[in-house]
Design a protein around this motif. Structure first.
Motif, PDB file in Angstrom:
ATOM      1  N   TRP A  99       1.071  -1.171  -0.258  1.00 18.53           N
ATOM      2  CA  TRP A  99      -0.173  -0.196   0.238  1.00 18.53           C
ATOM      3  C   TRP A  99       1.011   1.030  -0.409  1.00 18.53           C
ATOM      4  CZ3 TRP A  99      -0.973   4.582   2.027  1.00 18.53           C
ATOM      5  CH2 TRP A  99      -1.733   5.263   1.569  1.00 18.53           C
ATOM      6  N   GLU A 100       1.799   1.435   0.547  1.00 16.22           N
ATOM      7  CA  GLU A 100       2.833   2.848   0.866  1.00 16.22           C
ATOM      8  C   GLU A 100       3.425   2.653  -0.202  1.00 16.22           C
ATOM      9  OE1 GLU A 100       6.379   4.643   3.441  1.00 16.22           O
ATOM     10  OE2 GLU A 100       4.920   3.183   4.599  1.00 16.22           O
ATOM     11  N   TYR A 101       3.877   1.445  -1.407  1.00 14.12           N
ATOM     12  CA  TYR A 101       5.183   1.463  -2.424  1.00 14.12           C
ATOM     13  C   TYR A 101       3.891   1.852  -2.674  1.00 14.12           C
ATOM     14  CZ  TYR A 101       7.826   0.136  -5.984  1.00 14.12           C
ATOM     15  OH  TYR A 101       8.159  -0.060  -7.301  1.00 14.12           O
ATOM     16  N   ALA A 102       2.783   1.978  -3.677  1.00 15.31           N
ATOM     17  CA  ALA A 102       1.851   2.357  -4.302  1.00 15.31           C
ATOM     18  C   ALA A 102       1.601   3.694  -3.733  1.00 15.31           C
ATOM     19  CB  ALA A 102       0.709   1.223  -4.337  1.00 15.31           C
ATOM     20  N   ALA A 103       0.938   4.501  -2.676  1.00 15.62           N
ATOM     21  CA  ALA A 103       0.501   5.957  -2.412  1.00 15.62           C
ATOM     22  C   ALA A 103       1.678   6.501  -2.644  1.00 15.62           C
ATOM     23  CB  ALA A 103       0.569   5.592  -0.757  1.00 15.62           C
ATOM     24  N   ARG A 104       2.637   6.178  -3.032  1.00 17.18           N
ATOM     25  CA  ARG A 104       4.278   7.004  -3.389  1.00 17.18           C
ATOM     26  C   ARG A 104       4.206   7.065  -4.430  1.00 17.18           C
ATOM     27  NH1 ARG A 104       7.833   8.134   1.121  1.00 17.18           N
ATOM     28  NH2 ARG A 104       7.401   7.006   2.908  1.00 17.18           N
ATOM     29  N   GLY A 105       3.564   5.970  -5.393  1.00 16.12           N
ATOM     30  CA  GLY A 105       3.679   6.303  -6.551  1.00 16.12           C
ATOM     31  C   GLY A 105       4.840   6.672  -7.605  1.00 16.12           C
ATOM     32  N   GLY A 106       6.062   6.343  -7.085  1.00 20.52           N
ATOM     33  CA  GLY A 106       7.246   5.953  -7.769  1.00 20.52           C
ATOM     34  C   GLY A 106       8.279   7.398  -6.580  1.00 20.52           C
ATOM     35  N   ILE A 107       7.557   8.186  -5.700  1.00 25.39           N
ATOM     36  CA  ILE A 107       8.105   9.351  -5.698  1.00 25.39           C
ATOM     37  C   ILE A 107       9.176   8.994  -4.290  1.00 25.39           C
ATOM     38  CG2 ILE A 107       8.347  11.838  -5.278  1.00 25.39           C
ATOM     39  CD1 ILE A 107       5.370  11.739  -6.532  1.00 25.39           C
ATOM     40  N   GLU A 108      10.057   9.069  -4.515  1.00 21.82           N
ATOM     41  CA  GLU A 108      11.195   8.691  -3.364  1.00 21.82           C
ATOM     42  C   GLU A 108      10.543   9.994  -2.444  1.00 21.82           C
ATOM     43  OE1 GLU A 108      13.311   6.387  -2.382  1.00 21.82           O
ATOM     44  OE2 GLU A 108      13.227   5.202  -4.272  1.00 21.82           O
ATOM     45  N   SER A 109      11.170   9.271  -0.769  1.00 18.28           N
ATOM     46  CA  SER A 109      10.428  10.415  -0.445  1.00 18.28           C
ATOM     47  C   SER A 109      10.157  11.325   0.092  1.00 18.28           C
ATOM     48  CB  SER A 109      12.061  10.358   0.244  1.00 18.28           C
ATOM     49  OG  SER A 109      12.844   9.908   0.990  1.00 18.28           O
TER      50      SER A 109
ATOM     51  N   ASN B 209      -1.949   9.843  -8.562  1.00 19.15           N
ATOM     52  CA  ASN B 209      -1.083   9.535  -8.590  1.00 19.15           C
ATOM     53  C   ASN B 209      -0.146   9.367  -9.701  1.00 19.15           C
ATOM     54  OD1 ASN B 209      -0.568   7.172  -7.812  1.00 19.15           O
ATOM     55  ND2 ASN B 209       0.366   6.857  -6.034  1.00 19.15           N
ATOM     56  N   ASP B 210       1.348   8.900  -9.150  1.00 21.25           N
ATOM     57  CA  ASP B 210       1.786   9.078 -10.257  1.00 21.25           C
ATOM     58  C   ASP B 210       2.085   7.239 -11.318  1.00 21.25           C
ATOM     59  OD1 ASP B 210       2.690  11.369 -11.153  1.00 21.25           O
ATOM     60  OD2 ASP B 210       5.134  10.669 -10.159  1.00 21.25           O
ATOM     61  N   TYR B 211       0.876   6.100 -10.642  1.00 21.63           N
ATOM     62  CA  TYR B 211       0.977   5.216 -10.661  1.00 21.63           C
ATOM     63  C   TYR B 211      -0.144   5.409 -11.165  1.00 21.63           C
ATOM     64  CZ  TYR B 211       4.893   3.187  -8.682  1.00 21.63           C
ATOM     65  OH  TYR B 211       7.003   3.297  -8.874  1.00 21.63           O
ATOM     66  N   ASN B 212      -1.274   6.887 -11.197  1.00 21.58           N
ATOM     67  CA  ASN B 212      -2.666   6.296 -11.967  1.00 21.58           C
ATOM     68  C   ASN B 212      -3.230   5.606 -10.833  1.00 21.58           C
ATOM     69  OD1 ASN B 212      -4.757   7.762 -13.914  1.00 21.58           O
ATOM     70  ND2 ASN B 212      -4.657   5.525 -15.002  1.00 21.58           N
ATOM     71  N   LEU B 213      -3.637   6.099  -9.352  1.00 24.89           N
ATOM     72  CA  LEU B 213      -4.445   6.077  -8.467  1.00 24.89           C
ATOM     73  C   LEU B 213      -4.822   6.780  -8.197  1.00 24.89           C
ATOM     74  CD1 LEU B 213      -1.726   3.088  -6.314  1.00 24.89           C
ATOM     75  CD2 LEU B 213      -3.325   2.651  -8.888  1.00 24.89           C
TER      76      LEU B 213
END
Length: 452
Positions: free
Chosen positions: A307-317, A362-366
């Protein structure tokens, strides 16, 4: 005789081996060519590593999310929270199945079949043995009726449409069954009878793989678990969650009215969300079977790390799914549905929830990975779990721990809970007006870099 039979089998085996098209080479079992199919309404989240936990200041000072680099495999995730409309599909399927089961049982008790018309048209499919295959007859003779009711394993007739208009009921027996699924007259008012939702129960089995893998002995059946639970959302959460507050319109209309069809479902416990995942898998694979296609793997709740990985959308930190540390865009608009400005619920244009496909993804289209409704995950909550979980596909799961992680914050939360690293929990049998869920499915096959 037995030796002669075995000899014959061996002889046939030798003959078949001699005529093999493999020419004696190791070519593997030749199956159908398989291509990964993107599930409807889902987005592919590519595998990768990220720094999980509080990379910014821990304002609440809860110290439950120290930073840790972890890696997760690829998976699909719903691009929105599960909506009222989607969850109603589950409820309608369960209601349909229960009515058909009641009709089939009564038809069986009366000895009626399709040729008798009326309720007989809804008899179990095995009532007409002339259309059964040899295998189906064998299964009926040897396995049907092995359960509490004596009707387990018998196929329902889903070909006949159910009749809901009382003026068109085919006979008195049909009327008797339909009458039994509604609340009694003394519990009705304004001349309107409603379905007794306590009858809408979903039963399913699952295998406790974790326990089976760690057990030193035991047969497979020792780890098969059976669940049966009511699946209708608790609409009273709109009243119970807020003392001395007028929220009756939400209680009365939110789940069933078409005006809220595309809003996220709430009032669903963790156990109900798990049941939905099981049903969604069954519903899809029943269709796959009818088309002669290979089964898909299970839909499930995401782990906390997924969930956290997907929520970040590939944006570090990043602090929020959109990356930046602010909840207001450069045009002065709020970027999520939450409780801003010391309690001005309506400042973000919404008082309660909003449609699931609201705000920018977000950048994963979520959509709405921050705010709107908090979301159940599959992980159990332990404040120190980051210290001991694996760095590969981490998941703290315990059948004994009833506290389950929820993520993302909701329409009634302050901005802190919207941060991608903020952890919270609720008990698995609790339902809230601010908790929903979305599902994931494991990705199988080679990674397609063009879809990143």
């Amino acid at each position: 005789m037995k030796k002669l039979l075995l000899s014959s089998i061996a002889f046939v085996f030798l003959l078949s081996s001699c005529g093999s098209k493999t020419k004696g080479e190791l070519v593997g079992v030749q199956g159908k060519k398989w291509y990964p199919e993107k599930p409807y309404g889902m987005e592919l989240i590519p595998r990768g590593a990220f720094i999980m936990g509080k990379s910014e200041e821990d304002i609440a000072h809860v110290l439950n999310a120290p930073t840790k680099t972890v890696t997760v495999r690829s998976f699909y995730m719903d691009d929105t929270e599960i909506t009222n409309s989607e969850y109603r599909q589950f409820v309608e399927w369960v209601k349909d199945s229960i009515v058909r089961t009641k009709l089939a049982i009564l038809a069986d008790e009366l000895g009626l079949g399709p040729e008798d018309g009326g309720i007989g048209e809804y008899a179990f499919k095995d009532a007409d043995t002339t259309r059964m295959s040899v295998y189906d007859k064998y299964m009926m003779d040897n396995y049907s009726g092995m359960g509490e009711t004596g009707y387990e394993g018998r196929a329902l007739n889903r070909d006949e449409n159910l009749v809901w208009d009382t003026s068109e009921y085919p006979d008195e027996y049909y009327s008797e069954v339909m009458d039994s699924i509604y609340l009694p007259e003394e519990e009705s008012y304004n001349g309107y009878r409603i379905i007794d939702v306590t009858q809408l129960k979903y039963k399913y089995n699952w295998m406790d793989i974790e326990a089976a893998a760690r057990a030193k002995k035991g047969s497979r059946k020792d780890f098969v678990r059976q669940e049966e639970l009511e699946i209708y959302p608790d609409t009273t959460v709109w009243i119970k969650d807020f003392q001395y507050s007028y929220n009756e319109p939400m209680h009365n209309d939110y789940f069933w009215h078409d005006a809220y069809s595309e809003y996220p479902v709430v009032g669903v416990s963790w156990t109900q969300a798990k049941a939905f995942c099981n049903w969604r898998t069954k519903f899809k694979n029943d269709d796959q079977k009818s088309r002669g296609r290979q089964f898909v793997n299970q839909f499930r709740l995401p782990t906390e790390a997924e969930w956290e990985y997907a929520a970040r959308g590939g944006i570090e930190s990043g602090t929020y799914p959109w990356g930046g540390p602010y909840v207001i865009s450069d045009t002065g608009c709020f970027m999520a549905n939450f409780k801003p400005q010391r309690g001005d619920y309506a400042a973000d244009t919404a008082l309660y929830t909003v449609e699931a496909r609201s705000y920018e993804p977000n950048d994963y289209n979520l959509y709405n990975m921050a705010g709107n409704v908090s979301e159940w995950t599959n992980s159990s909550y332990d404040p120190s779990s980051y210290e001991y979980v694996s760095t590969m596909n981490p998941n703290a799961v315990s059948q004994e721990n009833a506290r389950k992680v929820i993520r993302g914050g909701s329409w009634k939360d302050v901005a802190y809970y919207l941060q991608v690293s903020t952890r919270d929990y609720e008990y698995q049998d609790s339902a809230r007006s601010y908790i929903g869920f979305r599902t994931v499915q494991d990705y199988m096959g080679e990674e397609d870099s063009t879809r990143r």
